[in-house]
Design a protein around this motif. Sequence first.
Motif, PDB file in Angstrom:
ATOM      1  N   LYS A 269      76.963  55.640 -77.176  1.00  0.00           N
ATOM      2  CA  LYS A 269      77.333  55.116 -78.494  1.00  0.00           C
ATOM      3  C   LYS A 269      76.560  53.853 -78.859  1.00  0.00           C
ATOM      4  O   LYS A 269      77.104  52.917 -79.456  1.00  0.00           O
ATOM      5  N   ASN A 270      75.282  53.845 -78.504  1.00  0.00           N
ATOM      6  CA  ASN A 270      74.390  52.777 -78.973  1.00  0.00           C
ATOM      7  C   ASN A 270      73.706  53.258 -80.250  1.00  0.00           C
ATOM      8  O   ASN A 270      73.064  54.304 -80.266  1.00  0.00           O
ATOM      9  N   ARG A 293      71.680  48.894 -81.303  1.00  0.00           N
ATOM     10  CA  ARG A 293      72.808  47.970 -81.326  1.00  0.00           C
ATOM     11  C   ARG A 293      73.756  48.357 -80.194  1.00  0.00           C
ATOM     12  O   ARG A 293      74.228  49.493 -80.139  1.00  0.00           O
ATOM     13  N   ASN A 295      76.879  48.964 -77.929  1.00  0.00           N
ATOM     14  CA  ASN A 295      78.239  49.367 -78.280  1.00  0.00           C
ATOM     15  C   ASN A 295      79.265  48.321 -77.845  1.00  0.00           C
ATOM     16  O   ASN A 295      80.264  48.101 -78.550  1.00  0.00           O
ATOM     17  N   ASP A 296      79.036  47.663 -76.712  1.00  0.00           N
ATOM     18  CA  ASP A 296      80.021  46.700 -76.196  1.00  0.00           C
ATOM     19  C   ASP A 296      80.008  45.388 -76.977  1.00  0.00           C
ATOM     20  O   ASP A 296      81.043  44.916 -77.431  1.00  0.00           O
ATOM     21  N   SER A 297      78.840  44.798 -77.123  1.00  0.00           N
ATOM     22  CA  SER A 297      78.736  43.476 -77.758  1.00  0.00           C
ATOM     23  C   SER A 297      78.376  43.547 -79.238  1.00  0.00           C
ATOM     24  O   SER A 297      78.597  42.582 -79.969  1.00  0.00           O
ATOM     25  N   GLY A 298      77.782  44.659 -79.685  1.00  0.00           N
ATOM     26  CA  GLY A 298      77.333  44.761 -81.073  1.00  0.00           C
ATOM     27  C   GLY A 298      76.066  43.983 -81.358  1.00  0.00           C
ATOM     28  O   GLY A 298      75.677  43.831 -82.527  1.00  0.00           O
ATOM     29  N   HIS A 299      75.391  43.487 -80.315  1.00  0.00           N
ATOM     30  CA  HIS A 299      74.172  42.711 -80.507  1.00  0.00           C
ATOM     31  C   HIS A 299      72.964  43.633 -80.454  1.00  0.00           C
ATOM     32  O   HIS A 299      72.907  44.552 -79.632  1.00  0.00           O
TER      33      HIS A 299
END
Length: 373
Positions: A269-270, A293, A295-299
């Motif tokens: 889910k990146n 982007r 998936n965990d940090s949204g960075h």
Amino acid sequence: MHATDLPCPQTKGRQKSAHGCPTPSAGKPAKKKPAAKKPAAKKPAAMPAAEKPEAKKPEAKKQTPRKPRPKKQAARKPRPKQQAAMKPGGGRPAGCPPCQSAPKRPGTKKPGTKKPSLPRPSAQRPPAKKQPAQKPPAQKPPAQNPPAKQKQLKKDHGWSWQGLSIDAADLRKVNVFLARAKKAEHTITPQVRSIARRTKATMVGFNERKRSPESVKRSVARDMQNNPTETVDEALDKIYNSVRYILQWPDASYVKGVKDTTGLLAKWKNANLRWANTWARPRGYKGINTAWRANDSGHPYELQFHTPKSQAAQRRSSKLYEEAHHPKTSGSRRAQLQTQMNRNYASVPCPAGAQLLSAPRRRAMERPGVTRL
């Protein structure tokens, strides 16, 4: 006449005893008799009476030296007077060595003796005064603090570098972005390592996976300078490579490695943000640059897909690329740098099917009443 018939010279004015010997007058003390008898007992009895007074005379001389003993004591008494006279002046006799006079001064309890002791501690104080003179080296650390304060002031007033600048408010947002990138790298790196292990890829430049803060600031300032209406938030949204990785495969397994990598990223889910495939270009950079982007940090972070030859050409052209994008580089110099970079990439062969690789499809985001691709 015999010596015994001569008259005794000491009989004048004295009484004669029954034996014919003169006796001392009643006015003198009787204590002299035993003194006269002692020499008589020691000397022979045949000694004439005329010699007896001569024996008494030395006895009187022996007693006379005993009398001046109190005079000697009286003569010793004025010695402390001489010392008392000498102490107020602070001097000592000419024949007295300093080692004898020094211990006597602290031993005396008289107030006059304290005066000579005052100059001695004063003579020993100068070494204690030299210690404050040696303290300036200890005060050097405060001299090093001003540079740190100047850096804080620069941060408060903004940032500037060779004609590029960022004001204080925009600089705070840039610092927040950099802090978020540093935190996101701890969760992105394990995923990329897992992909490299599964796809049998080589990670190149792993120690340079975090972009330097100065490089990010230069990029933001350059975009805002080229587009005066652009905000700092819009400039930060264009930066995808604050965290970046390079995966490398041989030419034969290049296409398969890229496809497997994109499939794993989509599975985790990146979201894909950018896909730039330049293998079909006749000149210039060769390779595939992508942005995702997390998936965990949204960075956002960047992934580059290369072959050994395309990676070598990129290393040779990295310094040329930086000089070409420098704000003070002239247009003619920039054209020369671009021509040299084209020559570096011209010798890079394109793997079979690499120019046909495209970005993965984005999953549909379902919302109540809205469906978007």
